[in-house]
Design a protein around this motif. Structure first.
Motif, PDB file in Angstrom:
ATOM      1  N   GLY A   1       0.780  -1.227   0.000  1.00 24.88           N
ATOM      2  CA  GLY A   1       0.000   0.000   0.000  1.00 24.88           C
ATOM      3  C   GLY A   1       0.808   1.271   0.000  1.00 24.88           C
ATOM      4  N   THR A   2       2.134   1.157  -0.077  1.00 27.92           N
ATOM      5  CA  THR A   2       3.004   2.332   0.002  1.00 27.92           C
ATOM      6  C   THR A   2       3.423   2.800  -1.385  1.00 27.92           C
ATOM      7  OG1 THR A   2       3.858   1.653   2.135  1.00 27.92           O
ATOM      8  CG2 THR A   2       5.202   3.192   0.875  1.00 27.92           C
ATOM      9  N   HIS A   3       3.390   4.101  -1.591  1.00 32.73           N
ATOM     10  CA  HIS A   3       3.896   4.651  -2.846  1.00 32.73           C
ATOM     11  C   HIS A   3       5.389   4.928  -2.679  1.00 32.73           C
ATOM     12  CE1 HIS A   3       3.737   6.589  -6.753  1.00 32.73           C
ATOM     13  NE2 HIS A   3       4.596   7.467  -6.258  1.00 32.73           N
ATOM     14  N   TRP A   4       6.178   4.334  -3.538  1.00 32.91           N
ATOM     15  CA  TRP A   4       7.623   4.533  -3.465  1.00 32.91           C
ATOM     16  C   TRP A   4       8.109   5.190  -4.753  1.00 32.91           C
ATOM     17  CZ3 TRP A   4      10.333   1.872  -7.261  1.00 32.91           C
ATOM     18  CH2 TRP A   4       9.656   0.807  -7.878  1.00 32.91           C
ATOM     19  N   THR A   5       9.267   5.843  -4.659  1.00 25.83           N
ATOM     20  CA  THR A   5       9.864   6.486  -5.835  1.00 25.83           C
ATOM     21  C   THR A   5      11.108   5.749  -6.283  1.00 25.83           C
ATOM     22  OG1 THR A   5       9.011   8.619  -5.085  1.00 25.83           O
ATOM     23  CG2 THR A   5      10.719   8.670  -6.777  1.00 25.83           C
ATOM     24  N   PHE A   6      11.901   5.227  -5.324  1.00 25.29           N
ATOM     25  CA  PHE A   6      13.126   4.484  -5.647  1.00 25.29           C
ATOM     26  C   PHE A   6      13.106   3.144  -4.909  1.00 25.29           C
ATOM     27  CE2 PHE A   6      14.118   8.922  -6.304  1.00 25.29           C
ATOM     28  CZ  PHE A   6      14.777   8.907  -7.532  1.00 25.29           C
ATOM     29  N   TRP A   7      13.661   2.146  -5.576  1.00 27.84           N
ATOM     30  CA  TRP A   7      13.708   0.788  -5.030  1.00 27.84           C
ATOM     31  C   TRP A   7      15.154   0.286  -5.071  1.00 27.84           C
ATOM     32  CZ3 TRP A   7      11.887  -3.907  -8.435  1.00 27.84           C
ATOM     33  CH2 TRP A   7      12.176  -5.109  -7.768  1.00 27.84           C
ATOM     34  N   GLN A   8      15.713   0.018  -3.909  1.00 27.87           N
ATOM     35  CA  GLN A   8      17.041  -0.615  -3.849  1.00 27.87           C
ATOM     36  C   GLN A   8      16.831  -2.131  -3.920  1.00 27.87           C
ATOM     37  OE1 GLN A   8      19.737  -1.231  -0.238  1.00 27.87           O
ATOM     38  NE2 GLN A   8      20.524   0.684  -1.093  1.00 27.87           N
ATOM     39  N   TRP A   9      17.174  -2.701  -5.074  1.00 27.04           N
ATOM     40  CA  TRP A   9      16.828  -4.108  -5.299  1.00 27.04           C
ATOM     41  C   TRP A   9      18.001  -5.070  -5.111  1.00 27.04           C
ATOM     42  CZ3 TRP A   9      19.551  -5.948  -9.483  1.00 27.04           C
ATOM     43  CH2 TRP A   9      19.911  -5.036 -10.493  1.00 27.04           C
ATOM     44  N   THR A  10      19.193  -4.572  -4.922  1.00 21.55           N
ATOM     45  CA  THR A  10      20.320  -5.437  -4.576  1.00 21.55           C
ATOM     46  C   THR A  10      21.404  -4.647  -3.861  1.00 21.55           C
ATOM     47  OG1 THR A  10      21.930  -7.053  -5.378  1.00 21.55           O
ATOM     48  CG2 THR A  10      21.556  -5.133  -6.770  1.00 21.55           C
ATOM     49  N   GLY A  11      22.134  -5.354  -3.003  1.00 23.23           N
ATOM     50  CA  GLY A  11      23.337  -4.802  -2.389  1.00 23.23           C
ATOM     51  C   GLY A  11      24.583  -5.478  -2.900  1.00 23.23           C
ATOM     52  N   THR A  12      24.412  -6.363  -3.892  1.00 22.79           N
ATOM     53  CA  THR A  12      25.547  -7.145  -4.411  1.00 22.79           C
ATOM     54  C   THR A  12      25.648  -7.012  -5.920  1.00 22.79           C
ATOM     55  OG1 THR A  12      24.108  -9.117  -4.457  1.00 22.79           O
ATOM     56  CG2 THR A  12      25.503  -8.808  -2.510  1.00 22.79           C
ATOM     57  N   GLY A  13      25.311  -5.852  -6.443  1.00 24.21           N
ATOM     58  CA  GLY A  13      25.323  -5.637  -7.888  1.00 24.21           C
ATOM     59  C   GLY A  13      26.716  -5.424  -8.440  1.00 24.21           C
ATOM     60  N   VAL A  14      26.836  -5.684  -9.727  1.00 23.83           N
ATOM     61  CA  VAL A  14      28.078  -5.426 -10.462  1.00 23.83           C
ATOM     62  C   VAL A  14      27.740  -4.400 -11.545  1.00 23.83           C
ATOM     63  CG1 VAL A  14      29.935  -6.425 -11.834  1.00 23.83           C
ATOM     64  CG2 VAL A  14      28.865  -7.771 -10.017  1.00 23.83           C
ATOM     65  N   VAL A  15      28.462  -3.282 -11.511  1.00 24.65           N
ATOM     66  CA  VAL A  15      28.148  -2.144 -12.364  1.00 24.65           C
ATOM     67  C   VAL A  15      29.404  -1.710 -13.105  1.00 24.65           C
ATOM     68  CG1 VAL A  15      27.339   0.250 -12.389  1.00 24.65           C
ATOM     69  CG2 VAL A  15      26.370  -1.373 -10.743  1.00 24.65           C
ATOM     70  N   PRO A  16      29.348  -1.559 -14.420  1.00 24.75           N
ATOM     71  CA  PRO A  16      30.513  -1.063 -15.153  1.00 24.75           C
ATOM     72  C   PRO A  16      30.984   0.272 -14.588  1.00 24.75           C
ATOM     73  CG  PRO A  16      28.856  -1.875 -16.680  1.00 24.75           C
ATOM     74  CD  PRO A  16      28.207  -1.853 -15.324  1.00 24.75           C
ATOM     75  N   GLY A  17      32.285   0.389 -14.389  1.00 28.92           N
ATOM     76  CA  GLY A  17      32.852   1.620 -13.859  1.00 28.92           C
ATOM     77  C   GLY A  17      32.932   1.689 -12.353  1.00 28.92           C
ATOM     78  N   VAL A  18      32.374   0.673 -11.683  1.00 31.00           N
ATOM     79  CA  VAL A  18      32.364   0.662 -10.218  1.00 31.00           C
ATOM     80  C   VAL A  18      33.135  -0.557  -9.731  1.00 31.00           C
ATOM     81  CG1 VAL A  18      30.957   0.672  -8.143  1.00 31.00           C
ATOM     82  CG2 VAL A  18      30.100   1.772 -10.221  1.00 31.00           C
TER      83      VAL A  18
END
Length: 275
Positions: free
Chosen positions: A232-249
């Motif tokens: 029932g909550t309206h959200w704007t951002f969702w953190q969906w992982t803490g173990t992601g792999v991102v180019p440049g990071v």
């Protein structure tokens, strides 16, 4: 912004949130972990430009459903190559700036400059410490995070921190909410835009934040979409992982989705960025 269960993932952002004491930036140097290859960590439901070292078996509304993604990071990611990250799909970044009333993350200043130079909207977040007043912490954040035209709104990262060596207080919900408002209203007045609130499932539940009106939420949920964990909550951002792999990071990173289309993202930036 939670600690990973896998020991080799000590380099994640979560470690930057282990507590707040008298130590200063010189005692917590900028880190430079190893590079990981996205191609080694491709997973179903994860957007094609990113990987995940510990993926959840997503079903239904997966992270890949959302077209706009960004990162949050701290000193544990070292210096970020934002031009590469932007080329591969990173559309925003929040960087840890301050914690409590005496810590400045050494990654904030160099990485925020790199993000701006690469054209990545960037902002700072403050990790809340329950053994200092909200007024003190708001003053500390303002002292260390300049108001910068075009930057993202500031973020209040507020969650229980049972691993803190110096403060494991859990104030009652009424006090938590009143102190949150002091912090948020002080930053709104200074930066000219309302902060975003980042929080976790247990903190949300324990402090009845479903009734905390007037602010946008950035919600952590790494095993289901927010609609299932924060019903029932309206959200704007969702953190969906803490173990992601991102180019440049370097190492692993939190990855976050914006709830909306590319055009909605541009509209949001126009309304919510610092003026």
């Amino acid at each position: 912004m939670k600690f990973s269960a896998k020991p080799f993932l000590f380099i994640t952002l979560s470690l930057a949130l282990l507590g707040c004491g008298p130590s200063g930036p010189s005692e917590r140097p900028l880190m430079e972990p190893d590079w990981l290859e996205v191609s080694d960590f491709i997973a179903p439901g994860v957007p094609a430009d990113f990987g995940d070292t510990d993926p959840h078996p997503w079903a239904g509304a997966t992270p890949a459903h959302y077209p706009i993604h960004g990162i949050d990071a701290a000193r544990y990611q070292g210096l970020i190559e934002f031009r590469e990250a932007r080329a591969e799909g990173v559309r925003f970044a929040w960087l840890k700036a301050t914690e409590g009333g005496d810590f400045v993350d050494p990654g904030f200043r160099p990485n925020s400059a790199r993000a701006r130079a690469a054209g990545v909207p960037v902002g700072g977040y403050h990790f809340y410490y329950f053994c200092r007043s909200a007024a003190e912490q708001a003053e500390w954040f303002i002292r260390n995070v300049p108001k910068t035209k075009g930057d993202l709104p500031p973020v209040l990262d507020i969650e229980w921190n049972h691993t803190s060596p110096t403060c494991q207080k859990r104030p009652p919900a009424a006090l938590v909410q009143s102190e949150m408002r002091v912090f948020l209203e002080t930053l709104t007045k200074h930066y000219g835009t309302r902060p975003v609130i980042y929080t976790t499932i247990d903190f949300w539940r324990d402090n009845a934040l479903e009734g905390f009106a007037g602010y946008e939420f950035w919600l952590r949920s790494v095993t289901a979409p927010p609609s299932e964990r924060y019903p029932g909550t309206h959200w704007t951002f969702w953190q969906w992982t803490g173990t992601g792999v991102v180019p440049g990071v370097r190492g692993t990173s939190d990855i976050n989705a914006f709830r909306g289309s590319p055009s909605a993202w541009q509209d949001w930036l126009a309304r919510r960025s610092q003026k």
